[in-house]
Write a protein that holds these residues in place. Structure first.
Motif, short mmCIF file in Angstrom:
data_model
loop_
_atom_site.label_atom_id
_atom_site.label_comp_id
_atom_site.label_asym_id
_atom_site.label_seq_id
_atom_site.Cartn_x
_atom_site.Cartn_y
_atom_site.Cartn_z
N THR A 109 -1.73 5.65 -90.76
CA THR A 109 -2.70 6.33 -90.92
C THR A 109 -2.06 7.59 -90.87
N GLY A 110 -0.96 7.22 -90.42
CA GLY A 110 0.17 8.64 -90.36
C GLY A 110 -0.26 9.93 -89.06
N LYS A 111 -0.46 9.06 -87.43
CA LYS A 111 -1.09 9.76 -86.81
C LYS A 111 0.40 10.19 -85.78
N THR A 112 1.24 9.64 -85.88
CA THR A 112 2.65 9.61 -84.96
C THR A 112 3.09 10.80 -85.70
N THR A 113 3.43 10.42 -87.24
CA THR A 113 3.63 11.48 -87.97
C THR A 113 3.34 12.58 -87.82
N LEU A 114 1.79 12.75 -88.12
CA LEU A 114 1.54 14.00 -87.91
C LEU A 114 1.58 14.43 -87.12
N ALA A 115 1.27 14.20 -85.93
CA ALA A 115 1.90 14.74 -84.28
C ALA A 115 2.53 15.31 -84.21
N GLN A 116 3.58 14.47 -84.40
CA GLN A 116 5.27 15.53 -84.48
C GLN A 116 5.46 16.65 -85.39
N ALA A 117 4.79 16.27 -86.49
CA ALA A 117 5.09 17.39 -87.84
C ALA A 117 4.73 18.21 -87.24
N LEU A 118 2.88 18.02 -86.82
CA LEU A 118 2.40 19.22 -86.27
C LEU A 118 2.52 20.19 -85.34
N ALA A 119 3.00 19.37 -83.84
CA ALA A 119 3.90 20.29 -84.16
C ALA A 119 5.27 20.71 -83.90
N GLU A 120 5.93 20.75 -83.58
CA GLU A 120 6.88 21.39 -85.12
C GLU A 120 6.46 23.06 -85.63
N ARG A 121 5.41 22.74 -86.79
CA ARG A 121 5.04 23.42 -86.89
C ARG A 121 4.29 24.73 -86.47
N ILE A 122 3.65 24.18 -85.91
CA ILE A 122 2.72 25.60 -84.27
C ILE A 122 3.72 25.89 -83.79
N ALA A 123 4.62 25.41 -83.73
CA ALA A 123 5.76 26.14 -82.36
C ALA A 123 6.97 26.60 -83.57
N GLN A 124 6.56 26.37 -85.05
CA GLN A 124 7.65 27.35 -85.30
C GLN A 124 6.60 28.52 -86.27
N ALA A 125 5.25 28.75 -86.18
CA ALA A 125 4.92 29.54 -87.15
C ALA A 125 4.51 30.71 -86.16
N THR A 126 4.67 30.08 -84.37
CA THR A 126 3.66 30.39 -83.76
C THR A 126 4.63 31.54 -82.08
N GLY A 127 5.48 30.81 -82.46
CA GLY A 127 6.80 30.76 -81.02
C GLY A 127 5.47 29.99 -79.73
N LEU A 128 4.77 30.02 -79.88
CA LEU A 128 4.30 28.68 -78.43
C LEU A 128 4.47 27.52 -78.15
N ALA A 129 4.85 27.23 -76.87
CA ALA A 129 5.45 26.62 -76.43
C ALA A 129 4.76 25.64 -77.15
N THR A 130 5.48 24.39 -77.34
CA THR A 130 4.19 23.54 -78.12
C THR A 130 5.33 22.03 -78.20
N THR A 131 4.24 20.68 -77.90
CA THR A 131 4.52 19.19 -77.99
C THR A 131 3.95 18.26 -78.38
N TRP A 132 4.02 17.00 -78.16
CA TRP A 132 3.33 16.59 -78.58
C TRP A 132 3.75 15.30 -77.38
N VAL A 133 2.55 14.73 -77.19
CA VAL A 133 2.70 13.84 -76.46
C VAL A 133 2.45 11.57 -77.06
N PRO A 134 3.45 11.29 -76.74
CA PRO A 134 3.33 9.63 -77.89
C PRO A 134 2.10 8.94 -77.80
N GLU A 135 2.09 7.97 -77.55
CA GLU A 135 1.07 6.80 -77.94
C GLU A 135 1.54 6.21 -76.70
N VAL A 136 1.03 6.02 -75.51
CA VAL A 136 1.28 4.77 -74.98
C VAL A 136 0.90 3.67 -75.39
N LEU A 137 -0.20 3.18 -75.73
CA LEU A 137 0.00 1.82 -76.24
C LEU A 137 1.43 1.66 -76.86
N ARG A 138 1.94 1.98 -77.96
CA ARG A 138 2.98 1.40 -78.68
C ARG A 138 4.59 1.64 -78.45
#
Length: 232
Positions: free
Chosen positions: A20-49
């Motif tokens: 359902t696009g979880k990884t794609t969304l997590a990466q894209a959302l972190a990038e967009r938030i960082a760009q729009a706000t300037g806040l230090a933003t990251t994403w944490v990958p899924e351990v199961l994968r």
């Protein structure tokens, strides 16, 4: 787990059935938030994968707890150095699969406690995109409905804040941004692009209320459940 939340980091988790696009969304959302706000933003990958790739198989019932604990340890580490953390799943996903695959609900209490201690909002990815094979941890499109239902039941039963995210491609990221933008209003941000965007969106919404008793989030699910499923 509870102590890590006091760092002030805002943790948003992305939950959902497989493909359902979880990884794609997590990466894209972190990038967009960082760009729009300037806040230090990251994403944490899924351990199961990563676990499945390293071991060449899916985990047994007795290996589930360690995976769930590692997921939250990784989130906690990211919280130390970032203002916003997007988590690609939490222990809730492990608890759901343990219950569905092994009829084992022993992880549920731990998963809920760990999730509550760190996560401010969960984004539940809708099953409105076609299923695709990807790695050993995917079982097939037939499991998406039961997983989605189980996640909703957990979130609602334990009163964990969540929002449904639907839409294809860029629309999915835009829906996620709409859901998380209000959480960042109180943050001091170098840039205000996200809030300007939110103000424009709110101004464009209809003035009358839209009440739908059959949907968890009317703006997202009404069209999804009323029309034919994508790809069919």
């Amino acid at each position: 787990m509870a102590e890590t939340k006091q760092t002030g980091a805002l943790v948003i988790s992305v939950l959902g059935a497989e493909s359902t696009g979880k990884t794609t969304l997590a990466q894209a959302l972190a990038e967009r938030i960082a760009q729009a706000t300037g806040l230090a933003t990251t994403w944490v990958p899924e351990v199961l994968r990563r676990w499945c790739d390293d071991h060449g198989r899916t985990p047994r019932a007795d290996e589930q707890r360690a995976i769930a604990e590692r997921q939250h340890a990784d989130i906690g580490a990211a919280m130390q150095d970032h203002a916003v953390v997007i988590a690609d799943t939490t222990a809730l996903m492990t608890a759901v699969y343990s219950a569905l695959l092994f009829n084992d609900r022993k992880l549920e209490a731990m998963a809920v406690a760990a999730h509550r201690a760190q996560v401010v909002l969960s984004l539940l990815t809708a099953i409105d995109i076609p299923w695709q094979p990807d790695g050993q941890q995917r079982d097939g499109p037939q499991v998406r409905g039961p997983v989605d239902n189980a996640l909703r039941q957990l979130l609602i039963a334990h009163r964990l804040p969540w929002a449904l995210v639907s839409g294809l491609g860029p629309a999915r990221v835009e829906a996620a941004l709409d859901a998380v933008a209000p959480l960042l209003r109180s943050r001091s941000t170098p840039r205000q692009g996200l809030f300007t965007r939110l103000a424009r969106r709110n101004a464009a919404l209809p003035t009358g209320p839209w009440i739908c008793e059959n949907c968890d989030q009317p703006e997202c699910e009404h069209a999804l459940r009323s029309g034919p499923a994508p790809g069919r």
